[in-house]
Each structure stands twice: as C-alpha cells, then as structure tokens.
Design an enzyme around this catalytic site. Structure first.
Site, PDB file in Angstrom:
ATOM      1  N   GLU A  51       0.886  -1.223   0.027  1.00 56.79           N
ATOM      2  CA  GLU A  51      -0.008  -0.248   0.083  1.00 56.79           C
ATOM      3  C   GLU A  51       0.907   1.255  -0.017  1.00 56.79           C
ATOM      4  O   GLU A  51       2.024   1.312   0.680  1.00 56.79           O
ATOM      5  CB  GLU A  51      -0.892  -0.008   1.135  1.00 56.79           C
ATOM      6  N   ASP A  53       0.135   5.366   0.760  1.00 53.41           N
ATOM      7  CA  ASP A  53      -1.177   5.965   1.027  1.00 53.41           C
ATOM      8  C   ASP A  53      -0.604   7.708   1.322  1.00 53.41           C
ATOM      9  O   ASP A  53       0.237   8.008   1.764  1.00 53.41           O
ATOM     10  CB  ASP A  53      -1.269   5.832   2.768  1.00 53.41           C
ATOM     11  N   GLU A  55      -2.929  10.254   3.492  1.00 52.06           N
ATOM     12  CA  GLU A  55      -3.919  10.626   4.197  1.00 52.06           C
ATOM     13  C   GLU A  55      -4.090  12.150   4.731  1.00 52.06           C
ATOM     14  O   GLU A  55      -3.008  12.541   5.351  1.00 52.06           O
ATOM     15  CB  GLU A  55      -3.900   9.523   5.358  1.00 52.06           C
ATOM     16  N   GLN A  68      -0.440  12.818   5.913  1.00 48.48           N
ATOM     17  CA  GLN A  68       0.288  11.792   6.408  1.00 48.48           C
ATOM     18  C   GLN A  68       0.289  10.758   5.260  1.00 48.48           C
ATOM     19  O   GLN A  68      -0.578  10.289   4.572  1.00 48.48           O
ATOM     20  CB  GLN A  68      -0.174  10.895   7.449  1.00 48.48           C
ATOM     21  N   THR A  69       1.907  10.374   5.093  1.00 48.97           N
ATOM     22  CA  THR A  69       2.029   9.165   3.989  1.00 48.97           C
ATOM     23  C   THR A  69       2.522   7.901   4.489  1.00 48.97           C
ATOM     24  O   THR A  69       3.092   8.139   5.816  1.00 48.97           O
ATOM     25  CB  THR A  69       2.866   9.801   2.777  1.00 48.97           C
ATOM     26  N   GLU A  80       5.432   5.895   8.586  1.00 47.36           N
ATOM     27  CA  GLU A  80       4.589   7.169   8.341  1.00 47.36           C
ATOM     28  C   GLU A  80       5.715   8.268   8.471  1.00 47.36           C
ATOM     29  O   GLU A  80       6.719   8.519   9.048  1.00 47.36           O
ATOM     30  CB  GLU A  80       3.801   7.371   9.930  1.00 47.36           C
ATOM     31  N   TRP A 145      -7.906   8.338  16.560  1.00 41.86           N
ATOM     32  CA  TRP A 145      -6.632   8.778  16.613  1.00 41.86           C
ATOM     33  C   TRP A 145      -6.063  10.031  15.802  1.00 41.86           C
ATOM     34  O   TRP A 145      -5.016  10.507  15.921  1.00 41.86           O
ATOM     35  CB  TRP A 145      -5.741   7.616  16.001  1.00 41.86           C
TER      36      TRP A 145
END
Ligand SMILES: *[C@@H]1O[C@H](CO)[C@@H](O)[C@H](O)[C@H]1NC(C)=O
Length: 239
Positions: A51, A53, A55, A68-69, A80, A145
């Site tokens: 994955e 990401d 976010e 956030q990656t 992260e 979170w």
C-alpha cells in the site's frame, strides 16, 4: 467511535507509473475526519497487502490540516511521515500524485516532491514492487487517533463531511490477469526511464525546502519507536 465512511476504487490495477488526482478536502470543522487517497494491492485490505497512502487528517476550524503518507509491504506498514501543507487544502483543488517505479516512490503535492522512498535493492528490502495495485479513495471517521492523537472528536452536528475529486489520471502499466504483466521494467515510458529514477535538480531544491519547513514527523527519526533504524532510512533520497 462510530465506524462510518465511504469510498471508491479503480476498475484496473497497475504496476508502476504516474498516478494523479485533484482533491479539495472537507472544510470547516473536519476534526476526526480522514480523507485518504491511496494505492493498494488488496481491495479487502488483507494481511499481505502492499500500500502507498496519502491521508489527510482533518482539524478544528482554522487549525491546519496535516498530510500523512505511509508505505506498506506484505501487510507491514509503520513508515509514516507527516507534513504541514503550504496552503489551505480545503479552499481549492490541489494535485496529489505518486510516481512509482522500481527505483523510487515519490509522493508529490502540486508537483513538489514531499517524500522520496528509495528501493534499497537488497534482498530483504522494504520496497513494494511486486504486486499491482488499484487506486482508492475514501473518507471515514478516525476520531480515535486522527486529530491531536484522538483528543479532538468528530462533531457530527457538522455533517455531512464532503471531499471533492477531479481530474484523475494514470500513466502507468495496466496489469492484465492472469498473466503477470508489467514484469520487466522497460524504459519505454518516461516514468520508468533514468530521469525518473532520481530527483531532478529543481526537484531537489523543492524537496530540500519541504524537508526544512514542513516535516512534522518522520519515522526514520523516531528512535523511541524504532530502536534500530529501518534499513531503507539509510538510503539517501539525493542519489
Ligand atoms: C490540528 O491542530 C492542532 C493545533 O494547531 C495541531 O497541533 C495539530 O497538529 C493539527 N493536526 C492534527 C492532525 O492533529
């Protein structure tokens, strides 16, 4: 926490390429709400997935969004990084892109490389390069979170929470089942060619500016979490 959200995905899956989308994020009070734009090898988010990401973590009105990656390989993540943005992502559409080839993965915001993730080319490397991925987006409640570590809860009186999308584009190798396509990296495509294996000089300048001004969390520097630095952290993004 209320488990609630929605999303969509591409029909096709890809291995390597350039993947880009314009997003305009939930404005006003978006605390607890996460908008994600990501690539994943398993639509069911199974335990062996790869994955990549993006976010977007919402916030109280007037408080800044953070982006956030993360990178997963075979179900293992924990890579992260968090960045501030240099604009308000709720006011207008901005372009979020991923370059993925066998040498590096770059996360771009408006063509500025905010994160460079290199292939160490070691046998035990942590670089997702085997499984084709679909592209997904979703919006969901993550108020356990997301905002100030879960202290700020979603204010449901502010619903509905809406993120908008446009101009999705892919320039990549489309995977055809059952034969494993995209097996060998050819140099036919710009995203696979030598220039795309490294940052260009102007990209290096932009990347240095981001590193100096916008990084708020980097797992490579989190010595409490990782007593031993993950191996890929030692590979210079400048090479
Ligand atoms: C939300 O705003 C607060 C206060 O400015 C800030 O500390 C935090 O990093 C912001 N973002 C998130 C995701 O908590």
């Amino acid at each position: 926490m209320r488990r609630i959200g929605c999303g969509f995905q591409t029909k096709q899956k890809y291995r390597f390429g350039w993947f880009s989308m314009k997003l305009k994020l939930v404005g006003g009070d978006s605390a607890g709400v996460v908008t994600a734009y990501y690539m994943c090898s398993d639509p069911g988010a199974g335990p062996e997935r790869d994955e990549l990401d993006f976010e977007f973590l919402g916030n109280r009105t007037g408080q800044p969004y953070t982006i956030q990656t993360n990178v997963y390989k075979n179900g293992v993540g924990g890579r992260e990084m968090r960045h501030m943005l240099w604009f308000d992502p709720t006011e207008d559409f901005h372009t979020y892109s991923v370059l993925w080839n066998n040498h590096q993965i770059i996360f771009f915001v408006d063509r500025v490389p905010i994160r460079v993730y290199k292939n160490t080319e070691k046998s035990n490397n942590f670089f997702p390069n085997e499984k084709p991925m679909w592209i997904f987006s979703s919006i969901w409640n993550a108020d356990d979170w997301a905002t100030r570590g879960g202290l700020e809860k979603t204010d449901w009186k502010k619903a509905p929470f809406v993120s908008s999308y446009k101009d999705f584009s892919v320039d990549g190798c489309q995977w055809e089942d059952p034969y494993p396509a995209c097996v060998s990296t050819t140099t036919q495509n710009w995203w696979d060619q030598y220039e795309a294996w490294h940052l260009s000089d102007s990209q290096k300048e932009d990347y240095a500016w981001v590193q100096r001004n916008l990084v708020i969390y980097d797992y490579c520097k989190d010595t409490q979490r990782y007593l031993e630095q993950p191996w890929e952290c030692s590979i210079s993004p400048w090479d």
